[in-house]
Each structure stands twice: as structure tokens, then as C-alpha cells.
Scaffold this motif. Sequence first.
Motif, short mmCIF file in Angstrom:
data_model
loop_
_atom_site.label_atom_id
_atom_site.label_comp_id
_atom_site.label_asym_id
_atom_site.label_seq_id
_atom_site.Cartn_x
_atom_site.Cartn_y
_atom_site.Cartn_z
N GLU A 66 31.50 -27.31 -12.75
CA GLU A 66 30.46 -27.60 -13.73
C GLU A 66 30.18 -29.09 -13.66
N ASN A 89 24.68 -28.86 -15.82
CA ASN A 89 24.59 -28.80 -17.28
C ASN A 89 24.17 -30.16 -17.81
N HIS A 177 29.58 -23.56 -25.51
CA HIS A 177 30.75 -24.45 -25.39
C HIS A 177 30.82 -25.20 -26.71
N SER A 180 35.81 -29.74 -27.46
CA SER A 180 36.97 -29.99 -26.61
C SER A 180 38.23 -30.17 -27.46
N GLY A 213 37.15 -26.03 -23.48
CA GLY A 213 37.50 -26.58 -24.79
C GLY A 213 38.89 -26.23 -25.26
N GLU A 241 34.65 -22.34 -18.20
CA GLU A 241 34.49 -23.72 -17.71
C GLU A 241 35.57 -24.65 -18.24
N GLY A 243 38.06 -27.71 -18.48
CA GLY A 243 38.25 -29.03 -17.87
C GLY A 243 39.67 -29.47 -18.17
N ARG A 244 39.83 -29.91 -19.41
CA ARG A 244 41.11 -30.43 -19.88
C ARG A 244 42.30 -29.53 -19.53
N TYR A 337 40.33 -36.64 -18.84
CA TYR A 337 39.59 -37.70 -19.55
C TYR A 337 40.42 -38.98 -19.64
C1 PLP Z 1 29.55 -27.62 -21.26
C2 PLP Z 1 30.97 -27.97 -21.10
N1 PLP Z 1 31.80 -27.10 -20.49
C3 PLP Z 1 33.12 -27.38 -20.34
C4 PLP Z 1 33.65 -28.57 -20.80
C5 PLP Z 1 35.12 -28.81 -20.63
O1 PLP Z 1 35.77 -28.98 -21.85
P1 PLP Z 1 37.35 -29.09 -21.87
O2 PLP Z 1 37.71 -30.20 -20.95
O3 PLP Z 1 37.68 -29.39 -23.27
O4 PLP Z 1 37.87 -27.78 -21.41
C6 PLP Z 1 32.83 -29.49 -21.45
C7 PLP Z 1 33.40 -30.74 -21.97
O5 PLP Z 1 32.80 -31.56 -22.56
C8 PLP Z 1 31.44 -29.18 -21.59
O6 PLP Z 1 30.62 -30.04 -22.20
#
Ligand code: PLP
Length: 383
Positions: A66, A89, A177, A180, A213, A241, A243-244, A337
Amino acid sequence: MIPRAQLLAAADRFGTPLYVYDAAELDAALERVRAAFGDARVFYAMKANPNLTLLRRMQAAGVGFECVSAGEIARAEQVGAGGDGVLVNGPAKSVEEYAAGARLGATFIVDRAEEVGLLPPGSRALVRVNPALSVSTHDHLATGAAGSKFGVTPGQVPGVLAALGKAGHDARGLHVHIGSAIRNAADFSAAFARLAELHGQTGDLEVLDVGGGWGVDADLPGIAREARAAASVFGAALWVEPGRYLVARAGTLLTRAVGTKRTGRNFLLTDAGMTELLRPMLYGAQHPVTALWDGEAREVWDVAGPACESGDLLARDVALPEPAPGALLAVGEAGAYGASMSSTYLTRPRPAEALWDGQEWTLIRRRETPQDVWAAEVEVVGS
Ligand SMILES: Cc1ncc(COP(=O)(O)O)c(C=O)c1O
């Protein structure tokens, strides 16, 4: 977990501040996601940590990306991603981002009705829904609240889907979403339920993308159950999706004690601070701090960075043995992050990054130099 002796060795070899990553934990996190979400398609939100070596590992493991900027799209391309392995995005995509996404054949996440007229011809698209929910996280991390700038309202969804179809785009489904580092699983259930309510107006869809998130200790099986239930209402494939979750625990920031100061509070001054790890200052994030020296912890310390900013604190009230200059500290859960938000404020070169594969260290980002920091400046002499 990376053995303490190896952390000490890495700090000696590569210098500090230093980000280190444990490959075994990166693999384990992805394994946990796959175990919980079954055959859901996983897209890594690379904003969490876009290091090319980490991206290549994810790409090799079949994870998509993403992306939220032209730079992130370029990183996806650099590691060989493309087609339906890339999501583009963002609430205010630029002309360059639409063009780069189209070149890769990416799927666009439509964030506002006006975007229908801006998408490249024949685009694949999902519509981001703002479920208007308040969630259990810092305000700056909440993206699905009524007052947030993200997504379209549930009431706008049918119109945007219809407009996409009319304009010749492939409207494949919905996206949500809500923020986070979310601690409360009920927040996800509420958001997914709000999506499911839309089925009466949208009918079946190909894809339901429920974002990321998840906090590092989130109940993934529980979230996955709710997400699957929502997807099945639409007869849709489930996309996620994170990330963290995929990188946070694998990363540690190593920093050395520079000295101490007692002013009523005990300060342990370190060679890393807000420029290396902004999260504590930006949203009061709490990271575990561990002393990599022996001794009994008799006092608590505020771990403060070197910047001339009062908010430059990595952690407060940490119980540590008496520190000596040069002593090494490990700031945990810093893989997400951390490096990606590091800055060159104060012309502080960004730190090096190294990967531990269980056998040896590999440098995956060299330490910047002051010359790197000012490389793009045009030095007009005598003006
Ligand atoms: C649209 C979208 N998807 C996924 C994420 C990933 O979030 P996280 O790192 O909290 O899982 C974000 C983070 O800002 C986001 O804006």
C-alpha cells in the motif's frame, strides 16, 4: 530475539543511533497475520518502514504494497511489485501519483467523490468509507472519526460506486481504515459492521479491504473473524493492509548514554531523540526501554535526546541501573514509524539500519553524512 551480545556488537560496528531488525520476528509477524487471516490478500503499508531490503523480503513472501506517495510507488516498482500487488492511497493524490500508479497497473483507493474524474482511464478502484466512529487511539492516529479528512461518508458510497462504473472504471469494492495502534478490538467490529450495513445499497462486491491499524498485541484471530464476516456479507475477497503489526516488534533503536543530569528529575541523556524516533513526541507513544548493562535499577530516569526541544524525550520514568557514559540502551517496538519518520532536523544525519538474520549482521542503510543532508541545497555564494 536478538542476543544482547549481538546488539552490543552491532552498536560497536555500525555506531549509534542505530536501528536493528530481527529477521526471525519479521517472518513470525507475517506468519501470525497469515495464520489469523487465512487466504486474505496482505498489502504491507510501507509507510511503517519502507527500507528496500525489508520490502524485498515482503515481495518475496508474496505480500503486496500500500503506497501513499509517488516515492512509495517508486519503491514498490524498485522491488519489482506491480499490477494488483500495488494499492495507491491518499486523500490528495497528485497528478504524478495517478500517472505512476497507472503505469504499474495499481488499484486506486478513492478517497473523495471528485477523484472519479481524476483517475486514469479504466482504473481499478476501491472506495474508502469513513465510518464516523471514535476509536481508542491518539487523536492524530484516528482516521475513521466523523471529523477526519479521510474517505467518503457511508451515504455517498452508492453514488461514488455508480459514478466510477459510469466513467468506465472497475469499481471493485470498499475500503476502510480507522486508524493506527488501536487497542480495542470492539473498534474494528464496529467499523466492519458499519461497512456490512451498506450491502443493502451496494449489492455484492469483489473486494473488501479492511485496512490495518492493529496494535502489536492485538487479538488478530478476533479481528480476522469479524473482517471475514463482513466480507462474506458482500461475497467479497478480504484484503488487509497492516503496517505497524508487520514490523514494529522486529525493530529496536540502539542509543548510547551521553551523560546524566539531576534537576529534580533524573535525566539520562542519549545520542538518539526526536530526530531518530518521533513517536513519543508526536503522539505520546510509549516504547519499552531496556538497559544493556548490568546492575540493580534503584532510580527512575527520563530518557532525553540531544535536540534543543523540551519535548525531545524518548521515555519517562524508566527504571534503570546507574548509567555510565557510553552505556547502551535498547528502545523496543521501534520497527514501525521509527526510521521512516526520522528527520534531518538540526542537520542530524539519519541513522544506519542493520538486519540480524540469526547468524550475521547486514547493513541495510548506511548512516547519512551531513553532506547527504545538504546535498540538494543550491549554495549561492556571495549573493
Ligand atoms: C490506509 C492505511 N492503511 C494501512 C495503514 C497501516 O496502519 P498500521 O501501521 O497502523 O497497521 C495506514 C496507516 O496510516 C493507512 O493510512
